[in-house]
Design a protein around this motif. Structure first.
Motif, mmCIF file in Angstrom:
data_model
loop_
_atom_site.group_PDB
_atom_site.id
_atom_site.type_symbol
_atom_site.label_atom_id
_atom_site.label_comp_id
_atom_site.label_asym_id
_atom_site.label_seq_id
_atom_site.Cartn_x
_atom_site.Cartn_y
_atom_site.Cartn_z
ATOM 1 N N VAL A 226 0.853 -1.188 0.000
ATOM 2 C CA VAL A 226 0.000 0.000 0.000
ATOM 3 C C VAL A 226 0.889 1.238 0.000
ATOM 4 C CG1 VAL A 226 -1.779 1.262 1.217
ATOM 5 C CG2 VAL A 226 -1.793 -1.230 1.226
ATOM 6 N N THR A 227 0.577 2.191 -0.867
ATOM 7 C CA THR A 227 1.342 3.443 -0.939
ATOM 8 C C THR A 227 0.391 4.605 -0.654
ATOM 9 O OG1 THR A 227 0.930 3.614 -3.322
ATOM 10 C CG2 THR A 227 2.955 2.488 -2.614
ATOM 11 N N THR A 228 0.926 5.684 -0.140
ATOM 12 C CA THR A 228 0.134 6.889 0.127
ATOM 13 C C THR A 228 0.143 7.798 -1.092
ATOM 14 O OG1 THR A 228 2.069 7.955 1.062
ATOM 15 C CG2 THR A 228 0.631 6.771 2.592
ATOM 16 N N PHE A 229 -0.930 8.568 -1.205
ATOM 17 C CA PHE A 229 -1.042 9.510 -2.324
ATOM 18 C C PHE A 229 -0.161 10.725 -2.069
ATOM 19 C CE2 PHE A 229 -3.108 13.297 -4.095
ATOM 20 C CZ PHE A 229 -3.042 12.979 -5.448
ATOM 21 N N LYS A 230 0.694 11.063 -3.030
ATOM 22 C CA LYS A 230 1.572 12.212 -2.903
ATOM 23 C C LYS A 230 1.041 13.346 -3.779
ATOM 24 C CE LYS A 230 5.763 9.521 -1.954
ATOM 25 N NZ LYS A 230 7.156 9.243 -2.360
ATOM 26 N N MET A 231 0.758 14.466 -3.112
ATOM 27 C CA MET A 231 0.233 15.631 -3.832
ATOM 28 C C MET A 231 1.367 16.390 -4.505
ATOM 29 S SD MET A 231 -2.023 18.818 -2.354
ATOM 30 C CE MET A 231 -3.316 17.690 -1.854
ATOM 31 N N PRO A 232 1.203 16.770 -5.771
ATOM 32 C CA PRO A 232 2.257 17.539 -6.450
ATOM 33 C C PRO A 232 2.485 18.881 -5.761
ATOM 34 C CG PRO A 232 0.648 16.691 -8.017
ATOM 35 C CD PRO A 232 0.083 16.454 -6.662
ATOM 36 N N GLU A 233 3.710 19.378 -5.831
ATOM 37 C CA GLU A 233 4.023 20.655 -5.206
ATOM 38 C C GLU A 233 3.325 21.816 -5.897
ATOM 39 O OE1 GLU A 233 8.211 21.052 -5.131
ATOM 40 O OE2 GLU A 233 8.525 19.381 -3.714
ATOM 41 N N ASP A 234 3.186 21.747 -7.201
ATOM 42 C CA ASP A 234 2.518 22.814 -7.953
ATOM 43 C C ASP A 234 1.057 22.453 -8.227
ATOM 44 O OD1 ASP A 234 3.165 20.718 -9.565
ATOM 45 O OD2 ASP A 234 3.644 21.939 -11.323
ATOM 46 N N PHE A 235 0.368 21.996 -7.178
ATOM 47 C CA PHE A 235 -1.011 21.531 -7.335
ATOM 48 C C PHE A 235 -1.946 22.673 -7.752
ATOM 49 C CE2 PHE A 235 -5.210 20.270 -5.579
ATOM 50 C CZ PHE A 235 -5.395 19.131 -6.337
ATOM 51 N N GLN A 236 -1.709 23.877 -7.229
ATOM 52 C CA GLN A 236 -2.572 25.002 -7.566
ATOM 53 C C GLN A 236 -2.468 25.366 -9.042
ATOM 54 O OE1 GLN A 236 -4.850 26.393 -5.572
ATOM 55 N NE2 GLN A 236 -5.516 27.587 -7.347
ATOM 56 N N SER A 237 -1.261 25.283 -9.581
ATOM 57 C CA SER A 237 -1.093 25.595 -11.001
ATOM 58 C C SER A 237 -1.807 24.564 -11.868
ATOM 59 C CB SER A 237 0.397 25.645 -11.356
ATOM 60 O OG SER A 237 1.007 24.379 -11.134
ATOM 61 N N ILE A 238 -1.871 23.341 -11.402
ATOM 62 C CA ILE A 238 -2.594 22.299 -12.147
ATOM 63 C C ILE A 238 -4.087 22.596 -12.144
ATOM 64 C CG2 ILE A 238 -3.164 19.848 -12.213
ATOM 65 C CD1 ILE A 238 -0.437 19.244 -11.050
ATOM 66 N N LEU A 239 -4.602 23.045 -11.007
ATOM 67 C CA LEU A 239 -6.022 23.387 -10.936
ATOM 68 C C LEU A 239 -6.349 24.581 -11.815
ATOM 69 C CD1 LEU A 239 -6.792 22.964 -7.113
ATOM 70 C CD2 LEU A 239 -7.395 21.421 -8.986
ATOM 71 N N ASP A 240 -5.443 25.564 -11.866
ATOM 72 C CA ASP A 240 -5.683 26.749 -12.696
ATOM 73 C C ASP A 240 -5.784 26.388 -14.170
ATOM 74 O OD1 ASP A 240 -5.617 28.240 -10.391
ATOM 75 O OD2 ASP A 240 -3.500 28.826 -10.617
ATOM 76 N N LYS A 241 -5.033 25.374 -14.598
ATOM 77 C CA LYS A 241 -5.074 24.976 -16.000
ATOM 78 C C LYS A 241 -6.350 24.205 -16.356
ATOM 79 C CE LYS A 241 -0.026 24.633 -16.378
ATOM 80 N NZ LYS A 241 1.121 23.725 -16.652
ATOM 81 N N GLN A 242 -7.073 23.729 -15.338
ATOM 82 C CA GLN A 242 -8.269 22.943 -15.582
ATOM 83 C C GLN A 242 -9.544 23.787 -15.640
ATOM 84 O OE1 GLN A 242 -8.381 19.897 -12.593
ATOM 85 N NE2 GLN A 242 -6.732 18.689 -13.499
ATOM 86 N N LEU A 243 -9.407 25.111 -15.515
ATOM 87 C CA LEU A 243 -10.579 25.972 -15.606
ATOM 88 C C LEU A 243 -11.127 25.949 -17.022
ATOM 89 C CD1 LEU A 243 -9.443 29.028 -13.455
ATOM 90 C CD2 LEU A 243 -10.988 27.175 -12.820
ATOM 91 N N ILE A 244 -12.428 25.722 -17.134
ATOM 92 C CA ILE A 244 -13.071 25.621 -18.444
ATOM 93 C C ILE A 244 -14.110 26.734 -18.547
ATOM 94 C CG2 ILE A 244 -14.442 24.189 -19.994
ATOM 95 C CD1 ILE A 244 -13.302 21.749 -18.565
ATOM 96 N N GLY A 245 -13.844 27.693 -19.441
ATOM 97 C CA GLY A 245 -14.805 28.758 -19.658
ATOM 98 C C GLY A 245 -14.806 29.768 -18.524
ATOM 99 N N PRO A 246 -15.602 30.843 -18.686
ATOM 100 C CA PRO A 246 -15.674 31.878 -17.644
ATOM 101 C C PRO A 246 -16.400 31.372 -16.403
ATOM 102 C CG PRO A 246 -17.282 32.313 -19.371
ATOM 103 C CD PRO A 246 -16.441 31.154 -19.847
ATOM 104 N N THR A 247 -16.048 31.923 -15.265
ATOM 105 C CA THR A 247 -16.673 31.527 -14.012
ATOM 106 C C THR A 247 -17.789 32.494 -13.638
ATOM 107 O OG1 THR A 247 -16.301 31.169 -11.653
ATOM 108 C CG2 THR A 247 -14.950 32.836 -12.715
ATOM 109 N N THR A 248 -18.772 32.005 -12.917
ATOM 110 C CA THR A 248 -19.868 32.853 -12.440
ATOM 111 C C THR A 248 -19.551 33.449 -11.071
ATOM 112 O OG1 THR A 248 -20.954 30.917 -11.460
ATOM 113 C CG2 THR A 248 -21.590 31.538 -13.701
#
Length: 210
Positions: free
Chosen positions: A1-23
């Motif tokens: 069993v291995t633990t999930f390792k969160m990437p250091e630049d996780f916020q930048s990954i989320l920013d790239k996943q934005l689709i279209g304008p936000t409300t």
């Protein structure tokens, strides 16, 4: 069993996943949302086929945001800088032969021409728009005021000939019943109403210490 390792630049990954304008409202403001809502004379319960109250309020809100009092006055040939009475200068009074209009300078304050017959809200109701549900602190209410561009000279001598008056975005903090005057504070470049320490001015600027 291995633990999930969160990437250091996780916020930048989320920013790239934005689709279209936000409300989401990304504009930071010191004014409550309800302070921008207009007052409409429409029943809360509407018949089928009639325009719902919420839609009519939103239409009026967007319409009123397109209005600019300086442009409305200018369209009628009114110079906002000349609305404020100034000190009488006996050495520079134009003569009738010069045909300058007006010959007599403005000397009556705007308060003389104020008509409250068609006010949709009382001053107390305007101030109460700064109260958010569940909060005891009263926030500023958005408005526009005819103020001098020079704050120092404007406080010392508001009728000085050198002053230039313009319509400026302000936050209404309080109202005095005796003088029938509003206490306002100019907004900063970001449209915020804050004190010298960067805090929102609440409850008319009165602190817990008085």
């Amino acid at each position: 069993v291995t633990t999930f390792k969160m990437p250091e630049d996780f916020q930048s990954i989320l920013d790239k996943q934005l689709i279209g304008p936000t409300t989401e409202n990304l504009i930071k403001s010191d004014f409550p949302a309800q302070s921008f809502r207009p007052k409409v004379q429409i029943a809360f319960q509407r018949l089928p086929g009639q325009c719902p109250r919420a839609i009519e309020v939103e239409r009026k809100r967007r319409l009123y945001l397109t209005f600019d009092i300086a442009q409305l006055l200018a369209s009628k040939g009114i110079d906002s800088n000349e609305l404020m009475p100034r000190h009488h200068d006996p050495d520079n009074i134009p003569t009738i032969r010069e045909r300058k209009d007006p010959i007599f300078p403005v000397y009556l304050p705007l308060k003389v021409f104020d008509n409250k017959d068609y006010e949709c809200r009382t001053p107390e109701e305007w101030i109460s728009l700064g109260l958010e549900p569940g909060s005891r602190d009263r926030k500023p209410v958005p408005g526009r005021a005819l103020l001098p561009t020079d704050d120092v000279l404007g406080h010392e001598d508001p009728k000085n000939q050198k002053l230039i008056y313009k319509w400026i975005d302000v936050g209404v903090l309080d109202y005095d019943k005796e003088t029938e005057l509003y206490l306002v504070h100019k907004t900063d470049k970001n449209g915020l109403v804050q004190d010298e320490e960067g805090r929102t001015i609440l409850n008319g600027g009165v602190t817990l210490e008085g």
